[in-house]
Structures are given as structure tokens and as C-alpha cells.
Design an enzyme around this catalytic site. Structure first.
Site, mmCIF file in Angstrom:
data_model
loop_
_atom_site.group_PDB
_atom_site.id
_atom_site.type_symbol
_atom_site.label_atom_id
_atom_site.label_comp_id
_atom_site.label_asym_id
_atom_site.label_seq_id
_atom_site.Cartn_x
_atom_site.Cartn_y
_atom_site.Cartn_z
ATOM 1 N N ASP A 233 0.877 -1.155 0.000
ATOM 2 C CA ASP A 233 0.000 0.000 0.000
ATOM 3 C C ASP A 233 0.928 1.222 0.000
ATOM 4 O O ASP A 233 2.124 1.111 0.268
ATOM 5 C CB ASP A 233 -0.934 -0.002 1.224
ATOM 6 C CG ASP A 233 -2.131 0.929 1.008
ATOM 7 O OD1 ASP A 233 -2.083 1.771 0.088
ATOM 8 O OD2 ASP A 233 -3.114 0.821 1.770
HETATM 9 C C1 BGC Z 1 -4.993 3.287 0.224
HETATM 10 C C2 BGC Z 1 -5.145 2.268 -0.878
HETATM 11 C C3 BGC Z 1 -4.997 2.941 -2.210
HETATM 12 C C4 BGC Z 1 -3.648 3.630 -2.275
HETATM 13 C C5 BGC Z 1 -3.393 4.339 -3.593
HETATM 14 C C6 BGC Z 1 -3.739 4.111 0.084
HETATM 15 O O1 BGC Z 1 -3.749 5.209 0.946
HETATM 16 O O2 BGC Z 1 -4.997 2.644 1.472
HETATM 17 O O3 BGC Z 1 -6.377 1.623 -0.786
HETATM 18 O O4 BGC Z 1 -5.139 2.012 -3.252
HETATM 19 O O5 BGC Z 1 -3.573 4.584 -1.231
HETATM 20 O O6 BGC Z 1 -4.166 5.449 -3.730
#
Ligand code: BGC
Length: 740
Positions: A233
Site C-alpha cells: 500500500d
Molecule cells: C490506500 C489504498 C490505495 C492507495 C493508492 C492508500 O492510501 O490505502 O487503498 O489504493 O492509497 O491510492
């Protein structure tokens, strides 16, 4: 860009900024991309959020075209359809937008278990049950990937809260992990073959998931056979070398600092190059399948009209009719309705954060009802619109675009206005809305999990005025997660749980209110009587630990919203999550798992089984007959009650489900089910095996977890070892687990 990604001043990192610049050229609004090596013919892959639709910027500098995407219903609504074919069709439409807008992988579906109703991102997740979660995610993955683009199932794993999500250490038993928190992912991996998996921010039993070889290699690849690549993530984990070794192939959004640390580790002999070769191979194998590598010429013109039809239909299929006193619904002989509640004038299509979609429009309730040929009572509408306008003018500016907007206080309706409306209109609708999203959890307070006093008053005053005039009142719940209903549900005639239904919201709701669609949604999560009844309530969101770091406090915004303090949470409820808890401990609920009404009635009868013995499998069928006057669909849910033995068992667990086709009045359909050894099995920590214990098993075919219509028993003559897994993710200390 995702605001949770590292900040420029934090990074001072050229590799990162090259990536950001490139995204701006490729697909503005994308979350990230993989590295490209032009001289080797290796293109970049563009990664965009999900999961309720593609998330990109709708406008581009110097370009008069628009790039809107369809906001589909939230995952929780889709799960309530209990219809994997429907979810697949949503996936196909979504995947087509990914392809046509020039992306390669969508960052979804989200599929963490809804352990606690307050998790701010529950709307992005399917259910409190791993079977529903896994089947829905697999259907979504298959639908999206049928378009030749990839998915990233997330957040692997145990990302069940937003509070301190970047630091929280979750202490959870191996059994609860295997049977609940990992099980949905296993199903999605094995039945959906997602191109990628996104590891989560949190720790499990002491290790960041992105640094956990147990999770990403032993379980994901060795036990389950995952073939794609794992990405972090955004900014997840701390140690890039540990991440490479764990099998977390791609670091997102990626920084030069991480690259230097990895190169340094190789030079110092702390990281073998063959580990990196494997990571790179995993990524390249997927890049080879991507639209970019295939040279796909995207149109930037997906058929948004056709996709609007897909979302309109899907939303109506996943709405759950909670109450329908005096057959208040579907509306008949209703020409004019009075609509109340701030939510009625501001329907919420989905949640906030990276799971938000930039759609072109959201059909309002007024529009939806008018499209269906109804008119709206004007005086009450006008007063409320004035109230909303004034309240909006006074609202504090949103601190940060990722945050949910400030709540507009509910309109305090005067009895005289409600009575006048009751004279003018044939029925009343009251909408209760909630919004939440990434970065924060909800609260067990009035105005959130509980209705505010103003909302309760609104329901009381409108109901008393309309009932005095002999007219009906319907409450529409436009929410992304569970709220309390038990204390007020007796007041209105009907309650329709519309969830956050995507951009066709008003049309989808009108379709159900007017009976164009007969509701067939069933809860995939329990609505408890009160928050404290939830088994994880006393361990959510865990405790904060002394902060020994030298971290300087951030801005007030960071501290309030993005704070990351060392924290831990212990999953003492263990395997007793959701209905597994409520049914085993006989705790009354407001609306149970699997519950949902219809405009018609069904009979479930004639359970016919192949044998009373389990011989490698157990096959049976039931007949479902539409005994009412309206065409409709019913969901048969199969729960299994396993014998007590060496391992404690929940009173029942869902092992299969099927939905009928649209049955005409009087029509019968036979549904067939096959239970496999795996359905009988529990995870034995002592041996890391799935075992089915000998004895009598009760099969319960019902229309909810409590409304069982047919039962049968079969015997398993001998203990069965169903599957051997790797020993992994052992808790650091003993957990005082809940037992009946
Ligand atoms: C979130 C993810 C997301 C990623 C990219 C993170 O802060 O937890 O779900 O896909 O950012 O935007």
C-alpha cells in the site's frame, strides 16, 4: 495523487518525482505506476484506484474532453445482492473503463472483513463473512480481468480499522486468521487469479504485512499458489530489504531512498540478487499481459451510458428491504411524495478517500422520483432546501479533500409543516445518510452509529403527521456501514436500506420504491441492537502505546486525521465475528445476517439429499416456490453446524448460497448444492491442518442466519485431514480468546 503518499519535502527524491510527472502525462489522477525500461521494450503499467469504479481526474489541463468514470455501488451493497453473476457484470463494465482510459491495473476490489461496524472503510469491503467476501471478490476480479486489465485485491491482510492503520500491530490467533481474515483472500486468489495483491499498512503478530515472509510467501504463494505480484500500500512498511525478502515485489509509490537501501544491502551481502530476480520476474510476468505491453490503443471513450444502466440495475439488486409494515411498499396509488431529511437532497453515492470515484453526476432522489412519474411536495422541499443552503454557507471549509465533508445539521421540521405536507402528499420519504472513508473510523455516537436527536425527531414528527392523515412513511437508509436501527424502526412503516448506491442513486432507489425492481438483497453483515453488543467493541480500535520515537508532532490536521501512533489491537473475539458470535452466544440482533424482505413470499421445501453419510461430498437440493403475487428472487443460504470435538465450533457458518432467477408467482426452482470436505473443516493450530471432525453435521437451508426453513443431518464417520498448511503468523503472546 493520493495524499497519503510521501510529501515532496519528506522525500526530496528524484525517482519519486519522475514517477509523478510521468503519471500526469499518462493518466492524470492515477495512483502510481511501475518503472519502465524503454531500451528493453518494457513499458510502464499504470495503477489506478478503485474499488467502486476507476478513480482518475475528470479534467485535464488544456483539454476540453472529460474523463468521468462510473461510480458503481459500494462493495457492501454488491455483497448484499448475493449474486455473483451480477457482481461479475459490474466488474466487466468497470474493467472496460480501466482499459479504455489507458490504465493497466485497478487497485481493487477491497476485501477486508467487516470485523467491526465502525471501520471507516467498511463500505469498500463486502461482508463480515469470509465466504461471501471471497466469492464476491472472485466474481469482481473475473469480471474486471475479462477485459484484459488487472486487479489488486487489498489490503492483505487484517486491515480492519483506519485508526493508526500505519502502525497498529494486530494480535490475532492463527485459527481466526485462517478461517476468517485470510479465507476470503484465499478464495479470491484461487477462484479469481488476480494479477496483483496489495499488502496492507498494519502489522500482524509483530510484523508489517509487507515485510512478512509468512504472509506473502508461505501463505500466499506456497499454500495458495498465487502467481502474480505483490505491491505495498502507498508508503506501507519500513524496511525495503525485508519487503523484497518477504515477497513484496513492488514498493509503491516507490522512492530513490528505497532503491539505494536495496542496492546497498546487495553490496553488503545482506540481500541475495536472486531474491530481486524473483521479485522482478513476478512483476514482468504481469506487465507482459498488460494493455500497455500489448500496445492497446485506448479510446478514452468507454460507453458510460451503458455502464450507467449496469450500475442502476446492480444498485437496485443489492438494496435490502428491512421493514415493510402494512405493505407500505411498493408505492401504489402514490402520485405525490413529501421528502424529508438532508440526505434526501444530497444522496451519497459512495464513501470518501481513495475509494471515491470522480463521476459525472449523482441522480438525486427528487430526480429519480420525478423520472418515475411522481411529483414532490413543494413547500416542505423548499423549506429544507433553504435550510441546506444556509447551513452550507456556514460550514467550515473542508480541511483536506480526502476527508468526509462536514455534516449538514438535520432540518428541524415543525409539526405544522409536516401536517401541511401530509395533506398535500400521498406518502412521506425520510432519508438518513452517512459518509465515511479512508483515514478515519466512525464513532459509536449520536449522529454516526446512532441517529442524532434531530433525526429521531424528524422521523417522529413526520410519522405522526402522516399517520394522522392515514398515510405511510418510508425511511431510506443511504449509508456505507451499519447503524443502530432498533430504537426507532417501529415508528415509520417501512425501512429500505439503499446503502451508497453509486451514481444512479435516485433512479435505483425509485426502481425499488415503485416496485419496478422487487428487492432481493440480504444483509451480508449483522445490524446489532446496540454497538456494545458487537463482539469486537471492547477491542476496537485497540490501544495506543507509548511513543518512544523522536517524531515531531505534525500539523493539527496530520495529528487529527493522519496520525500514526504506535498501537496494538488484540482480536479477543477470535473466530466469533459477526453472526458466528450472535448465533453462538444467543445475543439478540436488530436484523440478522442474511435477512431481507421481498414484495412477494417464498416457500423453501423438499430438501433432498444424496445420502445421510458424507462420502467425499454431500449433495442436496431444495425447492424454492414464489407463493406471492409478484415476480421475485430469493436467496437460499446454507449454514452448517459442525459437531463439537477437539476444536470449538460456532453454532453455524455459511458454507454455500444460491439465488433463484426471477420467479413468477407460483413458479418453483430447484437449487442444487454440493458440500466439500473443506466446508466441514476447521483450522487446527496444533498441526496447521484443516480438519473435519467425525460426528453428525446439521445442514440448515434458510433465508437468513436465523430463519432456517429446511434441515438435514449427515454423518462423517471418521476424522478427515482436509489440507495441510504451513506454520505461519504465530502470535507473539498468548491471547485470551473468547469461548462459549
Ligand atoms: C490506500 C489504498 C490505495 C492507495 C493508492 C492508500 O492510501 O490505502 O487503498 O489504493 O492509497 O491510492
Amino acid at each position: 495523487m493520493n495524499p497519503f503518499a510521501p510529501k515532496k519535502e519528506e522525500l526530496n527524491d528524484s525517482a519519486y518525482w519522475v514517477m509523478v510527472e510521468k503519471i500526469r502525462d499518462l493518466v492524470p489522477g492515477a495512483a502510481g505506476r511501475t518503472a519502465e525500461f524503454e531500451s528493453l521494450g518494457i513499458p510502464t503499467n499504470v495503477l489506478c484506484d478503485g474499488p467502486a469504479g476507476l478513480r482518475i481526474n475528470p479534467m485535464r489541463k488544456g483539454d476540453s474532453n472529460t474523463y468521468f468514470c462510473t461510480a458503481f455501488p459500494i462493495a457492501t451493497l454488491l455483497a448484499s445482492s448475493w449474486d455473483t453473476a451480477l457482481v461479475r457484470s459490474v466488474g466487466e463494465a468497470m474493467g472496460n473503463e480501466v482499459l479504455e482510459y489507458g490504465a493497466d491495473v485497478i487497485l481493487g476490489p477491497g476485501m477486508n472483513l467487516q470485523r467491526n461496524p465502525l471501520c471507516g472503510r467498511n463500505f469498500e469491503y463486502y461482508s463480515e463473512d469470509p465466504l461471501i467476501t471471497g466469492k464476491m471478490a472472485a466474481a469482481m476480479v473475473r469480471g474486471i480481468q475479462s477485459q484484459g486489465v488487472g486487479t489488486s485485491i487489498k489490503h492483505f491482510a487484517v486491515n480492519n480499522q483506519e485508526t493508526n492503520r500505519n502502525t497498529v500491530n494486530t494480535i490475532v490467533s492463527e485459527r481466526a486468521l485462517r478461517e476468517l481474515y485470510l479465507e476470503g483472500f484465499r478464495i479470491a486468489v484461487q477462484e479469481g487469479q488476480p494479477w496483483t495483491v496489495m499488502s496492507s499498512y498494519n502489522k500482524i503478530n509483530g510484523a508489517y504485512t509487507s515485510e512478512s515472509h509468512d504472509l506473502l510467501t508461505k501463505i500466499l504463494r506456497n499454500d495458495w499458489g498465487f502467481k502474480g505480484y505483490v505491491m505495498t500500500d502507498w508508503g506501507g512498511g519500513k524496511d525495503p530489504v525485508a519487503q523484497m525478502k518477504a515477497g513484496n515485489d513492488l514498493l509503491m509509490p516507490g522512492s530513490g531512498k528505497q532503491i539505494s537501501e536495496i542496492i546497498q544491502a546487495v553490496k553488503e551481502g545482506k540481500l541475495e540478487e536472486k531474491v530481486l530476480d524473483k521479485n522482478v520476474e513476478n512483476i514482468l510476468n504481469i506487465v507482459l499481459k498488460s494493455p500497455k505491453f500489448r500496445g492497446y490503443a485506448n479510446s478514452n471513450k468507454p460507453d458510460l451510458k451503458a455502464h450507467a444502466e449496469v450500475t442502476r440495475k446492480a444498485a437496485a439488486e443489492g438494496m435490502v428491504l428491512l421493514k415493510n409494515g402494512n405493505n407500505a411498499l411498493p408505492f401504489s396509488n402514490i402520485k405525490k411524495v413529501a421528502i424529508f431529511g438532508v440526505g434526501s437532497f444530497n444522496l451519497i453515492s459512495g464513501g470518501t478517500g481513495s475509494g471515491d470515484v470522480n463521476e459525472a453526476y449523482t441522480v438525486s432522489l427528487v430526480q429519480g422520483l420525478e423520472n418515475a412519474g411522481l411529483s414532490i411536495e413543494e413547500k416542505s422541499m423548499k423549506e429544507q432546501l433553504d435550510h441546506i443552503q444556509k447551513a452550507k454557507a456556514k460550514q467550515p471549509k473542508q480541511l483536506f479533500f480526502f476527508m468526509p465533508p462536514a455534516v449538514i445539521p438535520e432540518f428541524s421540521v415543525k409539526p405544522a409543516l409536516a401536517s401541511a405536507a401530509a395533506q398535500n402528499a400521498d406518502a412521506a420519504l425520510i432519508t438518513i445518510s452517512r459518509i465515511s472513508g479512508e483515514g478515519a473510523d466512525r464513532k459509536a455516537e449520536k449522529g454516526d452509529f446512532y441517529l442524532s436527536d434531530e433525526e429521531v425527531n424528524l422521523i417522529k414528527i413526520v410519522s405522526s403527521a402522516f399517520h394522522a392523515a392515514g398515510k405511510k412513511v418510508v425511511v431510506v437508509l443511504n449509508i456505507g456501514g451499519v447503524i443502530e436501527t432498533a430504537s426507532w424502526r417501529d415508528i415509520p412503516d417501512a425501512v429500505l436500506l439503499a446503502w451508497q448506491p453509486g451514481q444512479e442513486a435516485g433512479n435505483s432507489i425509485a426502481d425499488v420504491l415503485l416496485g419496478k425492481v422487487n428487492p432481493s438483497g440480504k444483509l451480508a453483515c449483522t445490524f446489532p441492537m446496540k454497538y456494545d453488543d458487537v463482539p469486537s467493541a471492547k477491542n476496537f480500535p485497540g490501544i495506543e502505546l507509548p511513543d518512544t520515537s523522536t517524531r515531531k508532532p505534525g500539523s493539527p490536521l496530520e495529528e487529527a486525521f493522519l496520525r500514526a501512533k504506535p498501537a496494538e489491537v488484540v482480536y479477543e473475539e477470535d473466530i466469533f465475528v459477526g453472526y458466528r458470535y450472535f448465533t453462538t452466544f444467543n445475543v439478540p440482533v436488530a436484523y440478522e445476517f442474511g435477512y431481507g424482505l421481498s414484495y412477494t413470499t417464498f416457500d423453501v421445501s423438499n430438501l433432498v439429499a444424496s445420502s445421510g453419510q458424507f462420502a467425499g461430498k454431500y449433495e442436496f437440493s431444495v425447492d424454492v416456490k414464489n407463493t406471492g403475487n409478484t415476480p421475485g428472487r430469493e436467496v437460499v443460504q446454507v449454514y452448517l453446524s459442525a459437531p463439537a470435538g477437539k476444536l470449538v465450533k460456532p453454532a453455524e457458518k455459511l458454507v454455500a448460497f444460491a439465488k433463484t432467477s426471477l420467479l413468477q408467482p407460483g413458479e418453483t426452482q430447484t437449487l442444487h448444492f454440493v458440500l466439500t470436505p473443506r466446508d466441514l473443516a476447521s483450522f487446527d493450530e496444533a498441526t496447521s491442518t484443516w480438519i473435519a471432525e467425525k460426528g453428525n453435521y446439521e445442514v440448515r437451508a434458510g433465508v437468513s442466519s436465523l430463519d432456517i426453513r429446511q434441515k438435514a443431518t449427515f454423518e462423517l464417520a471418521k476424522n478427515l485431514t482436509v489440507e495441510k498448511n504451513t506454520k505461519a503468523l504465530v502470535p507473539e503472546r498468548e491471547i485470551k480468546v473468547l469461548r462459549p
